[in-house]
Design a protein around this motif. Structure first.
Motif, PDB file in Angstrom:
ATOM      1  N   ILE A  89       4.029  11.866 -11.174  1.00 33.66           N
ATOM      2  CA  ILE A  89       4.035  10.678 -10.315  1.00 33.66           C
ATOM      3  C   ILE A  89       2.869  10.718  -9.336  1.00 33.66           C
ATOM      4  O   ILE A  89       2.227   9.694  -9.075  1.00 33.66           O
ATOM      5  N   SER A  90       2.563  11.906  -8.824  1.00 30.50           N
ATOM      6  CA  SER A  90       1.496  12.024  -7.818  1.00 30.50           C
ATOM      7  C   SER A  90       0.113  11.723  -8.373  1.00 30.50           C
ATOM      8  O   SER A  90      -0.824  11.498  -7.613  1.00 30.50           O
ATOM      9  N   THR A  91      -0.035  11.674  -9.697  1.00 35.51           N
ATOM     10  CA  THR A  91      -1.340  11.357 -10.281  1.00 35.51           C
ATOM     11  C   THR A  91      -1.602   9.849 -10.337  1.00 35.51           C
ATOM     12  O   THR A  91      -2.702   9.422 -10.656  1.00 35.51           O
ATOM     13  N   LYS A  92      -0.578   9.060 -10.039  1.00 38.74           N
ATOM     14  CA  LYS A  92      -0.706   7.599 -10.115  1.00 38.74           C
ATOM     15  C   LYS A  92      -1.362   7.058  -8.850  1.00 38.74           C
ATOM     16  O   LYS A  92      -1.357   7.685  -7.795  1.00 38.74           O
ATOM     17  N   ASP A  93      -1.918   5.868  -8.960  1.00 33.53           N
ATOM     18  CA  ASP A  93      -2.555   5.214  -7.822  1.00 33.53           C
ATOM     19  C   ASP A  93      -1.541   4.995  -6.705  1.00 33.53           C
ATOM     20  O   ASP A  93      -0.465   4.428  -6.928  1.00 33.53           O
ATOM     21  N   ARG A  94      -1.895   5.437  -5.490  1.00 37.25           N
ATOM     22  CA  ARG A  94      -0.978   5.389  -4.345  1.00 37.25           C
ATOM     23  C   ARG A  94      -0.515   3.965  -4.047  1.00 37.25           C
ATOM     24  O   ARG A  94       0.674   3.720  -3.840  1.00 37.25           O
ATOM     25  N   ASP A  95      -1.438   3.006  -3.982  1.00 37.71           N
ATOM     26  CA  ASP A  95      -1.058   1.626  -3.653  1.00 37.71           C
ATOM     27  C   ASP A  95      -0.135   1.031  -4.711  1.00 37.71           C
ATOM     28  O   ASP A  95       0.823   0.328  -4.390  1.00 37.71           O
ATOM     29  N   LEU A  96      -0.424   1.336  -5.977  1.00 40.59           N
ATOM     30  CA  LEU A  96       0.451   0.828  -7.037  1.00 40.59           C
ATOM     31  C   LEU A  96       1.824   1.482  -6.984  1.00 40.59           C
ATOM     32  O   LEU A  96       2.839   0.830  -7.244  1.00 40.59           O
ATOM     33  N   LEU A  97       1.863   2.765  -6.644  1.00 40.43           N
ATOM     34  CA  LEU A  97       3.161   3.437  -6.490  1.00 40.43           C
ATOM     35  C   LEU A  97       3.980   2.766  -5.387  1.00 40.43           C
ATOM     36  O   LEU A  97       5.173   2.496  -5.567  1.00 40.43           O
ATOM     37  N   ILE A  98       3.352   2.506  -4.256  1.00 42.02           N
ATOM     38  CA  ILE A  98       4.057   1.891  -3.127  1.00 42.02           C
ATOM     39  C   ILE A  98       4.578   0.509  -3.516  1.00 42.02           C
ATOM     40  O   ILE A  98       5.744   0.177  -3.266  1.00 42.02           O
ATOM     41  N   ASP A  99       3.738  -0.300  -4.157  1.00 39.73           N
ATOM     42  CA  ASP A  99       4.169  -1.637  -4.548  1.00 39.73           C
ATOM     43  C   ASP A  99       5.235  -1.598  -5.644  1.00 39.73           C
ATOM     44  O   ASP A  99       6.171  -2.405  -5.644  1.00 39.73           O
ATOM     45  N   THR A 100       5.109  -0.656  -6.554  1.00 45.57           N
ATOM     46  CA  THR A 100       6.122  -0.519  -7.603  1.00 45.57           C
ATOM     47  C   THR A 100       7.460  -0.128  -6.990  1.00 45.57           C
ATOM     48  O   THR A 100       8.510  -0.671  -7.358  1.00 45.57           O
ATOM     49  N   LYS A 101       7.418   0.798  -6.040  1.00 49.68           N
ATOM     50  CA  LYS A 101       8.646   1.221  -5.349  1.00 49.68           C
ATOM     51  C   LYS A 101       9.265   0.045  -4.601  1.00 49.68           C
ATOM     52  O   LYS A 101      10.482  -0.157  -4.648  1.00 49.68           O
ATOM     53  N   LYS A 102       8.444  -0.763  -3.936  1.00 49.41           N
ATOM     54  CA  LYS A 102       8.957  -1.946  -3.235  1.00 49.41           C
ATOM     55  C   LYS A 102       9.613  -2.910  -4.226  1.00 49.41           C
ATOM     56  O   LYS A 102      10.677  -3.471  -3.945  1.00 49.41           O
ATOM     57  N   ALA A 103       8.972  -3.114  -5.364  1.00 49.60           N
ATOM     58  CA  ALA A 103       9.530  -4.014  -6.382  1.00 49.60           C
ATOM     59  C   ALA A 103      10.858  -3.472  -6.911  1.00 49.60           C
ATOM     60  O   ALA A 103      11.829  -4.217  -7.054  1.00 49.60           O
ATOM     61  N   LEU A 104      10.896  -2.173  -7.203  1.00 47.75           N
ATOM     62  CA  LEU A 104      12.145  -1.566  -7.689  1.00 47.75           C
ATOM     63  C   LEU A 104      13.255  -1.717  -6.659  1.00 47.75           C
ATOM     64  O   LEU A 104      14.385  -2.086  -7.000  1.00 47.75           O
ATOM     65  N   ASN A 105      12.938  -1.424  -5.400  1.00 46.98           N
ATOM     66  CA  ASN A 105      13.946  -1.550  -4.344  1.00 46.98           C
ATOM     67  C   ASN A 105      14.405  -2.989  -4.185  1.00 46.98           C
ATOM     68  O   ASN A 105      15.583  -3.253  -3.964  1.00 46.98           O
ATOM     69  N   GLY A 106      13.479  -3.930  -4.303  1.00 47.68           N
ATOM     70  CA  GLY A 106      13.828  -5.333  -4.155  1.00 47.68           C
ATOM     71  C   GLY A 106      14.653  -5.864  -5.301  1.00 47.68           C
ATOM     72  O   GLY A 106      15.451  -6.795  -5.134  1.00 47.68           O
ATOM     73  N   LEU A 107      14.479  -5.281  -6.478  1.00 49.14           N
ATOM     74  CA  LEU A 107      15.196  -5.773  -7.649  1.00 49.14           C
ATOM     75  C   LEU A 107      16.555  -5.123  -7.850  1.00 49.14           C
ATOM     76  O   LEU A 107      17.359  -5.610  -8.633  1.00 49.14           O
ATOM     77  N   GLU A 108      16.810  -4.017  -7.153  1.00 49.44           N
ATOM     78  CA  GLU A 108      18.130  -3.403  -7.278  1.00 49.44           C
ATOM     79  C   GLU A 108      19.134  -4.381  -6.695  1.00 49.44           C
ATOM     80  O   GLU A 108      19.089  -4.718  -5.515  1.00 49.44           O
ATOM     81  N   LYS A 109      20.013  -4.827  -7.531  1.00 49.26           N
ATOM     82  CA  LYS A 109      20.909  -5.935  -7.193  1.00 49.26           C
ATOM     83  C   LYS A 109      21.700  -5.674  -5.911  1.00 49.26           C
ATOM     84  O   LYS A 109      22.574  -4.832  -5.860  1.00 49.26           O
ATOM     85  N   ASN A 110      21.380  -6.445  -4.894  1.00 46.52           N
ATOM     86  CA  ASN A 110      22.123  -6.460  -3.640  1.00 46.52           C
ATOM     87  C   ASN A 110      22.349  -5.083  -3.035  1.00 46.52           C
ATOM     88  O   ASN A 110      23.365  -4.858  -2.397  1.00 46.52           O
ATOM     89  N   PHE A 111      21.451  -4.155  -3.229  1.00 43.94           N
ATOM     90  CA  PHE A 111      21.639  -2.817  -2.687  1.00 43.94           C
ATOM     91  C   PHE A 111      21.297  -2.806  -1.209  1.00 43.94           C
ATOM     92  O   PHE A 111      20.160  -2.979  -0.820  1.00 43.94           O
ATOM     93  N   ASP A 112      22.313  -2.643  -0.401  1.00 39.42           N
ATOM     94  CA  ASP A 112      22.160  -2.593   1.051  1.00 39.42           C
ATOM     95  C   ASP A 112      23.079  -1.492   1.568  1.00 39.42           C
ATOM     96  O   ASP A 112      24.212  -1.758   1.992  1.00 39.42           O
TER      97      ASP A 112
END
Length: 146
Positions: A89-112
């Motif tokens: 994971i650490s070999t991936k582009d930092r900005d893309l990792l951050i945005d991918t993580k944001k997208a994953l968190n946003g798409l997890e259905k109603n996770f609060d």
């Protein structure tokens, strides 16, 4: 409470030893809890089964169900495997990792988790007032003294 046996997480990428067991005994102890966090560990069907039955689920079952993507054999280091995943994971582009993580968190259905845990605590509190939780806790504590 939520029992983790030799389980490691790399940003919620689950890695478990093949003999690990997950148990959710809250219902037997008069509490309602860990539901919101359990949805990050396993599918809704497995969450319902484990929470309502108080039963155990093996890492092998979760692996076969696709809920745990990486399982290590007994004797193999789960920590080393987690570190290997982290290195990839650490070999991936930092900005893309951050945005991918944001997208994953946003798409997890109603996770609060904060509000979800408050809901769980409210139900536990309600059952405490009714006397249900304290009775179950006493029974659990009496059995554990044996």
């Amino acid at each position: 409470f939520f029992l983790f046996l030799k389980r490691l997480t790399v940003d919620m990428i689950k890695i478990a030893e093949e003999n690990a067991v997950f148990e959710f005994k809250e219902i037997d102890r008069g509490a309602i809890g860990m539901i919101s966090q359990s949805y990050r560990l396993m599918s809704p069907q497995m969450v319902r089964y484990s929470m309502l039955s108080g039963g155990s689920i093996s890492a092998k079952q979760l692996y076969q169900n696709g809920d745990i993507p990486v399982i290590v054999s007994t004797g193999e280091s789960a920590l080393e495997r987690a570190e290997a995943v982290a290195r990839v994971i650490s070999t991936k582009d930092r900005d893309l990792l951050i945005d991918t993580k944001k997208a994953l968190n946003g798409l997890e259905k109603n996770f609060d988790p904060e509000n979800d845990m408050r809901l769980e605590q409210a139900f536990t509190f309600s059952n405490n007032i009714k006397g249900k939780s304290s009775s179950l806790r006493r029974t659990f504590l009496d059995k554990s003294k044996l």
